[in-house]
Design an enzyme around this catalytic site. Structure first.
Site, PDB file in Angstrom:
ATOM      1  N   SER A  14       0.830  -1.204   0.000  1.00 42.03           N
ATOM      2  CA  SER A  14       0.000   0.000   0.000  1.00 42.03           C
ATOM      3  C   SER A  14       0.864   1.255   0.000  1.00 42.03           C
ATOM      4  O   SER A  14       2.028   1.251   0.419  1.00 42.03           O
ATOM      5  CB  SER A  14      -0.983  -0.004   1.170  1.00 42.03           C
ATOM      6  N   HIS A  54      -1.562  -0.530  -4.007  1.00 44.33           N
ATOM      7  CA  HIS A  54      -2.827  -0.129  -3.390  1.00 44.33           C
ATOM      8  C   HIS A  54      -2.636   1.319  -2.939  1.00 44.33           C
ATOM      9  O   HIS A  54      -1.782   1.601  -2.090  1.00 44.33           O
ATOM     10  CB  HIS A  54      -3.074  -1.071  -2.208  1.00 44.33           C
ATOM     11  N   ASP A  99      -3.855   4.514  -1.041  1.00 44.45           N
ATOM     12  CA  ASP A  99      -4.790   4.938   0.003  1.00 44.45           C
ATOM     13  C   ASP A  99      -5.141   6.410  -0.178  1.00 44.45           C
ATOM     14  O   ASP A  99      -4.261   7.270  -0.154  1.00 44.45           O
ATOM     15  CB  ASP A  99      -4.171   4.699   1.387  1.00 44.45           C
ATOM     16  N   HIS A 110      -8.038   2.834  -2.995  1.00 44.64           N
ATOM     17  CA  HIS A 110      -8.899   2.616  -1.821  1.00 44.64           C
ATOM     18  C   HIS A 110      -9.363   3.983  -1.351  1.00 44.64           C
ATOM     19  O   HIS A 110      -8.599   4.731  -0.745  1.00 44.64           O
ATOM     20  CB  HIS A 110      -8.083   1.874  -0.753  1.00 44.64           C
ATOM     21  N   GLY A 166      -7.392   4.708   8.361  1.00 46.43           N
ATOM     22  CA  GLY A 166      -6.863   6.015   8.710  1.00 46.43           C
ATOM     23  C   GLY A 166      -5.347   6.020   8.862  1.00 46.43           C
ATOM     24  O   GLY A 166      -4.697   6.961   8.454  1.00 46.43           O
ATOM     25  N   GLY A 180       0.126   0.713  10.522  1.00 44.27           N
ATOM     26  CA  GLY A 180       0.823   0.284  11.727  1.00 44.27           C
ATOM     27  C   GLY A 180      -0.061  -0.117  12.887  1.00 44.27           C
ATOM     28  O   GLY A 180       0.432  -0.325  13.991  1.00 44.27           O
ATOM     29  N   ASP A 184      -7.105  -5.690   4.212  1.00 42.80           N
ATOM     30  CA  ASP A 184      -6.264  -4.495   4.301  1.00 42.80           C
ATOM     31  C   ASP A 184      -6.161  -4.043   5.745  1.00 42.80           C
ATOM     32  O   ASP A 184      -7.176  -3.740   6.378  1.00 42.80           O
ATOM     33  CB  ASP A 184      -6.902  -3.398   3.438  1.00 42.80           C
ATOM     34  N   GLY A 185      -4.902  -3.960   6.226  1.00 47.11           N
ATOM     35  CA  GLY A 185      -4.678  -3.376   7.545  1.00 47.11           C
ATOM     36  C   GLY A 185      -4.180  -4.385   8.563  1.00 47.11           C
ATOM     37  O   GLY A 185      -4.867  -5.363   8.852  1.00 47.11           O
ATOM     38  N   GLY A 186      -2.976  -4.147   9.058  1.00 41.23           N
ATOM     39  CA  GLY A 186      -2.433  -4.978  10.127  1.00 41.23           C
ATOM     40  C   GLY A 186      -1.948  -6.346   9.706  1.00 41.23           C
ATOM     41  O   GLY A 186      -1.646  -7.179  10.567  1.00 41.23           O
TER      42      GLY A 186
HETATM   43  C1  DX5 Z   1      -5.445   1.882   6.431  1.00 37.75           C
HETATM   44  C2  DX5 Z   1      -5.077   1.738   4.978  1.00 37.75           C
HETATM   45  C3  DX5 Z   1      -4.188   0.591   4.705  1.00 37.75           C
HETATM   46  C4  DX5 Z   1      -2.821   0.752   5.302  1.00 37.75           C
HETATM   47  C5  DX5 Z   1      -2.276  -0.580   5.655  1.00 37.75           C
HETATM   48  O1  DX5 Z   1      -6.323   2.925   6.565  1.00 37.75           O
HETATM   49  O2  DX5 Z   1      -6.255   1.566   4.200  1.00 37.75           O
HETATM   50  O3  DX5 Z   1      -4.089   0.327   3.305  1.00 37.75           O
HETATM   51  O4  DX5 Z   1      -1.923   1.391   4.423  1.00 37.75           O
HETATM   52  O5  DX5 Z   1      -1.183  -0.372   6.446  1.00 37.75           O
HETATM   53  P1  DX5 Z   1      -0.693  -1.473   7.498  1.00 37.75           P
HETATM   54  O6  DX5 Z   1      -0.315  -2.705   6.710  1.00 37.75           O
HETATM   55  O7  DX5 Z   1       0.481  -0.796   8.127  1.00 37.75           O
HETATM   56  O8  DX5 Z   1      -1.823  -1.717   8.433  1.00 37.75           O
HETATM   57 ZN    ZN Z   2      -6.040   0.750   2.164  1.00 34.67          ZN
END
Ligand code: DX5
Ligand code: ZN
Length: 214
Positions: A9, A33, A35, A65, A141, A144, A170-172
């Site tokens: 992302s 991806h 953001d 996204h 948002g 990490g 997506d996320g974490g």
């Molecule tokens: C969160 C984003 C994600 C983010 C993922 O709001 O939509 O795409 O960049 O980042 P990590 O992998 O660090 O959670």
């Molecule tokens: Zn995202």
């Protein structure tokens, strides 16, 4: 088992950071991806200028996204930017389904993203009209944050309801979590922190690829 895809992302504050990440990803990614945050739907903003990105002629599949209100107002810009796939939030004020339809009308992929607190039942009746669903593993948002395991059961539920639907998370996501998601039939995982903040970026990519190979 089908191999799932790793999609790095780009959640960045300015164009310089975007270009630096793109340079890093040149050798290792097929898709990115992007953001897009408006400071309203989520309390953060990102640099994601569709006109500038179009002019970069990026050698990647682009997935956008849109964490914005009224995503239907932005979707044409992302079509112009060359996005193959756009995700809009079902929770977003405005007309997210119109954004999905606008993508599909030009032969691109339209999908809905669902936040951790949003159950699959909220979109169950819409699945036949979607190319993909993005299950959030964190409150959108920021990069990490810790993965919320409710995403695992949502992937399983979506794949049970509509096996042919593309499901991304997506996320974490870390490599061990990616392995669990791939075992559930997840098609793609998005990652930032576990890639860019790893001590060795190339090794982190390899760890994800191994985890996703099933
Ligand atoms: C969160 C984003 C994600 C983010 C993922 O709001 O939509 O795409 O960049 O980042 P990590 O992998 O660090 O959670
Ligand atoms: Zn995202």
């Amino acid at each position: 088992m089908r191999r799932a895809e790793l999609i790095p992302s780009l959640l960045v504050p300015d164009e310089a950071a975007f270009r630096a990440r793109i340079a890093l990803l040149g050798d290792v990614a097929q898709a990115v991806h992007i953001d897009v945050m408006d400071g309203v739907f989520v309390a953060n903003t990102t640099w994601a200028d569709p006109a500038a990105i179009r002019n970069m002629h990026l050698p990647f599949v682009i997935e956008a996204h849109l964490m914005v209100t009224h995503p239907e107002r932005l979707v044409d810009d992302w079509i112009m930017a060359g996005a193959r796939r756009v995700f809009v939030h079902v929770e977003a004020p405005g007309n997210p389904l119109a954004a999905v339809e606008a993508m599909r009308a030009v032969g691109r992929e339209g999908g809905l993203a669902i936040n951790p607190e949003t159950p699959v039942s909220r979109i169950a009746d819409l699945l036949a009209e979607l190319d993909a669903v993005l299950v959030m593993g964190v409150k959108p948002g920021w990069s990490g944050q810790a993965f919320q395991s409710v995403a695992l059961s949502k992937v399983a539920e979506l794949k049970r309801l509509r096996p042919e639907l593309r499901v991304g998370v997506d996320g974490g996501v870390t490599p061990p979590i990616a392995a669990d998601l791939a075992a559930l039939g997840c098609d793609a995982v998005v990652a930032a922190h576990a890639l860019y903040d790893a001590p060795d970026f190339k090794k982190a990519v390899e760890d994800f690829e191994k985890a996703l190979a099933g």
